[in-house]
Each structure stands twice: as structure tokens, then as C-alpha cells.
Design a protein around this motif. Structure first.
Motif, mmCIF file in Angstrom:
data_model
loop_
_atom_site.group_PDB
_atom_site.id
_atom_site.type_symbol
_atom_site.label_atom_id
_atom_site.label_comp_id
_atom_site.label_asym_id
_atom_site.label_seq_id
_atom_site.Cartn_x
_atom_site.Cartn_y
_atom_site.Cartn_z
ATOM 1 N N ILE A 1 1.011 -1.097 -0.013
ATOM 2 C CA ILE A 1 0.069 0.003 -0.009
ATOM 3 C C ILE A 1 0.753 1.362 -0.120
ATOM 4 O O ILE A 1 0.505 2.312 -0.605
ATOM 5 C CB ILE A 1 -0.987 0.175 1.305
ATOM 6 C CG1 ILE A 1 -2.025 -1.131 1.022
ATOM 7 C CG2 ILE A 1 -1.494 1.374 1.406
ATOM 8 C CD1 ILE A 1 -2.763 -1.378 2.174
ATOM 9 N N CYS A 2 1.868 1.329 0.842
ATOM 10 C CA CYS A 2 2.720 2.226 0.887
ATOM 11 C C CYS A 2 3.397 2.734 -0.378
ATOM 12 O O CYS A 2 3.611 3.749 -0.914
ATOM 13 C CB CYS A 2 4.081 2.103 1.854
ATOM 14 S SG CYS A 2 3.525 2.255 3.696
ATOM 15 N N THR B 1 0.603 4.612 -2.946
ATOM 16 C CA THR B 1 -0.420 5.661 -2.549
ATOM 17 C C THR B 1 0.609 6.782 -2.767
ATOM 18 O O THR B 1 1.540 7.199 -2.657
ATOM 19 C CB THR B 1 -0.539 5.469 -0.961
ATOM 20 O OG1 THR B 1 -1.508 6.718 -0.851
ATOM 21 C CG2 THR B 1 0.597 5.734 -0.074
ATOM 22 N N ASN C 1 -0.870 9.605 -1.102
ATOM 23 C CA ASN C 1 -1.495 10.461 -0.194
ATOM 24 C C ASN C 1 -0.604 10.175 1.059
ATOM 25 O O ASN C 1 -0.506 8.915 1.542
ATOM 26 C CB ASN C 1 -3.049 9.931 0.141
ATOM 27 C CG ASN C 1 -3.551 10.797 1.283
ATOM 28 O OD1 ASN C 1 -3.291 10.664 2.419
ATOM 29 N ND2 ASN C 1 -4.789 11.706 0.660
ATOM 30 N N LEU D 1 -2.404 8.320 4.124
ATOM 31 C CA LEU D 1 -2.653 6.924 3.883
ATOM 32 C C LEU D 1 -1.552 6.131 3.947
ATOM 33 O O LEU D 1 -1.266 5.077 4.539
ATOM 34 C CB LEU D 1 -3.083 6.755 2.179
ATOM 35 C CG LEU D 1 -3.345 5.316 1.753
ATOM 36 C CD1 LEU D 1 -4.299 4.720 2.856
ATOM 37 C CD2 LEU D 1 -4.074 5.168 0.561
#
Length: 385
Positions: free
Chosen positions: A89-90, A93, A95, A98
Motif C-alpha cells: 500500500i505504501c 499511494t 496520499n 494513507l
């Protein structure tokens, strides 16, 4: 267990712990890069490290209970998958919040791989080997911490920090499945849940609490210095690039040798003396970093690593020598204090750096030396009784 089996166990544990710690510090050397990319403040980007540490601190007690009740294999499988997912996820993203949230997710499940393994070792290894093996465990945290910093700021170009998360996710998955295949299953014990100490009963034992406070104080100092060092070195009078700053983290390799060496030193001179000498070395070393000299910075970092890992290894060994049961919960409390100390260090030192610069960070660190030093005095006094 044969000598060959012991070595295989240590290798598997070393690999898993190193892979876990690789994920913790990935963003530390590229904090100035993240600050520019996300148009954020110094304190905001520091949360990409602090969020992991906070997650680890919060999850340790639940995983400590699970380590006393469940086999190690399903815990490791869950933790490895969750940490890898958070890393991916890192990597994708755009954001910042997030990214911070995914880092927090990673922190929540890292104890499944680290705290639970420490409890597993404490329950399965003979006491005479525990100090040295715990020293090797500490060395694995060093290799992982260094590996994460190198991945984030050197092996992958700093502007391509996302690839570092992909590499770390693959590494944790490989280490997880290796552990599932190689770790021997714990023998079933009918009364495994009987006579387990409660967390409050452990916290009523001052001889354990002072060890926990030593861990908190030591990691407060260590994480504060290493987290804000990139900002100091990127500014005048140094003006170093991210790649050059990352190279200075190579002094962290000192901990690879200090982990097992500290275990042997503690066996020889006692944990109390080791916990007294470590803070003295820590204090003189962090004071050196105030000088506007790269030689002083390098010497200070070497002493910081040596002093910190001496304190850490001696404290872990001293804690587990005092336990006759409830290793999962006792080690979970240790890691809770350890990471709460690191989280408070990064957050509090962020305010100090913003208000007073590097001198403010170092002053706070010097004040926190009292915690491991007093623990050392207490340990030495108990030995003399």
C-alpha cells in the motif's frame, strides 16, 4: 536439540527478525525527500516512522498473550502477510496520510514476528544459552534496521523510495514462509494457560519495571538521534546529499557485533555493570554530535550504536533470566516500553528540533540517560544481596 538444530533455529529467527526490522525504518533516510514530495512539515513526515513504532507498541500486549497461548506458526503467517500488504500500500499511494496509516498497519503486525519469536526462544532454549541467543536476536534487529535504511536511501535511488517498500514486502514473505517450514513445533503442554502471570502482576515487580524503563530510555535516545540526523546533515554546515547521509548509517553495523558481544560481556561482568557502562558511553557519544565536524559525527554514531546495543542486549537478557513463566507477556511489556520510548522520542524530539534545533534534541537525550543508568545500579545492587 543438537548443535546443528540450534544453529538452524538461530538462522531462521535471525532472517525473520531482520526482515521484520527492514520494514520499520525504510523512510528514515529519505524524510527530507518525502517532505518535498508531499509538501509536508518535518514533524508530519516523521510520522512515517513514528506510526510504525506506535503500532508496534500498541500491538505487543495482545500478541504477548497469544504467544503464551497459541503455536508460533499461525501467528507468524498472519503477521508476515499483513506487514507485506501494508508495504505494498505504501508503494502505490500518493496520499501522505494513507502512507502513514499503512505504516501504522505494518507496526500493528510486526510484533507477531518479533515479540512472539522472543517469547518462543525464551520458552524453548536452555537458560545458559539465552543471553547469547538474545544477543544474536538483537543483531538481527541491527541488520534489519540497517537494511531498511539502505533500501530506502541508497540501494534504490531516494526519489524512487517506493521500490524499497516492494523489496521489503518480498523479503518479509520469503522469511515468513522459511520460518513456517523450518521452525520446530512447540510441544503441547496441558497446563500452558495455568500459572501465567497477569500484566499487572509483572508491573508490580520493580526489578522488571526498571528494566522496562531502561529499554524505553535507551530507545528514546537512539531513535531521536537517528531520526533527526538527516535534517542536521542536510543543513549547514554539512549540506550532505541523501545518498551520503545514508552511507553514514553504515555505522549501525556496530550493533551486529555488539549484540552477541554484549551478551557475553553481561555474562562476564554482570548485567548491572553493562547497564551502567552503556549509558555513560551513550551520553559522551551523543554529546560529540554537537560538534560541527563529520569526524565527530561518525565517532558519536559509533559510540551511540555500541552503547545502545549494550544496554538493549543486557536488558533483554536480564529480563528473561528473571522469568520462570509468562515469557510472552513479559517480553511483550518489554517491547511495549521499548517502542513507546521510541515513539515519544521521535515525537517529542520533533518538537524540540523545531523549537531549538539539534541542541534541543541532544539535551533531551542526555536527560533520559538516567533511566538505563538507574536500572544498572539496581541490577548490580541485587547481585550483591
Amino acid at each position: 536439540m543438537s548443535e546443528r538444530s540450534h544453529l538452524r533455529l538461530q538462522l531462521v529467527v535471525f532472517t525473520l527478525v531482520a526482515a521484520s526490522f527492514t520494514n520499520i525504518y525504510l523512510t528514515q533516510p529519505v524524510l527530507p525527500v518525502l517532505q518535498a514530495e508531499f509538501a509536508a512539515t518535518t514533524l508530519q513526515v516523521s510520522f512515517t516512522v513514528a506510526a510504525v513504532i506506535l503500532g508496534i507498541a500498541l500491538a505487543n500486549l495482545p500478541f504477548g498473550v497469544l504467544a503464551d497461548r497459541l503455536p508460533i506458526q499461525p501467528i507468524i503467517l498472519t503477521g508476515g502477510i499483513a506487514v507485506a500488504l501494508g508495504g505494498l500500500i505504501c508503494a502505490v499511494t500518493d496520499n501522505l496520510w494513507l502512507l502513514i496509516g499503512a505504516r501504522f498497519l505494518q507496526g500493528l503486525f510486526i510484533p507477531a514476528l518479533t515479540t512472539c519469536i522472543a517469547a518462543y526462544l525464551a520458552k524453548t532454549l536452555p537458560i545458559e544459552r539465552l543471553n547469547v541467543v538474545m544477543g544474536a536476536y538483537v543483531s538481527a534487529t541491527v541488520v534489519g534496521g540497517l537494511g531498511g535504511r539502505l533500501l530506502g536511501g541508497w540501494i534504490h535511488p531516494p526519489l524512487h523510495w517506493r521500490y524499497a517498500f516492494v523489496s521489503a514486502a518480498v523479503l518479509i514473505l520469503v522469511a515468513t514462509f522459511l520460518a513456517l517450514k523450518q521452525l520446530p513445533r512447540q510441544p503441547k503442554v496441558d497446563n500452558i494457560a495455568r500459572e501465567q502471570p497477569r500484566f499487572l502482576s509483572l508491573l508490580r515487580r520493580w526489578e522488571l519495571v526498571r528494566i522496562y524503563l531502561a529499554a524505553a530510555g535507551g530507545f528514546f535516545i537512539f531513535s531521536s538521534v537517528l531520526n533527526y540526523l538527516p535534517f542536521r546533515l542536510a543543513a549547514e554546515p554539512f549540506s550532505f546529499s541523501t545518498e551520503l547521509i545514508t552511507l553514514l548509517y553504515l555505522v549501525y553495523v556496530m550493533g551486529i557485533f555488539m549484540g552477541p558481544l554484549s551478551g557475553r560481556i553481561s555474562n562476564r561482568i554482570g548485567s548491572g555493570n553493562t547497564l551502567i557502562g552503556g549509558p555513560l558511553l551513550l551520553g559522551s557519544s551523543v554529546a560529540l554530535t554537537l560538534l560541527p565536524s563529520i569526524v565527530a559525527i561518525i565517532l558519536g554514531l559509533l559510540g551511540l550504536c555500541a552503547g545502545f546495543f549494550a544496554v538493549h542486549a543486557a536488558a533483554v537478557g536480564s529480563l528473561n533470566r528473571r522469568l520462570t513463566g509468562g515469557q510472552g507477556r513479559a517480553n511483550a511489556l518489554y517491547v511495549l516500553f521499548y517502542y513507546v520510548g521510541g515513539w515519544i522520542g521521535i515525537t517529542g524530539s520533533g518538537f524540540a528540533y523545531t523549537q531549538w534545533g539539534w541542541q534541543g534534541v541532544i539535551l533531551i537525550c542526555l536527560l533520559l540517560l538516567i533511566l538505563p543508568f538507574m536500572a544498572g545500579l539496581g541490577e548490580r545492587r541485587d547481585v550483591r544481596r
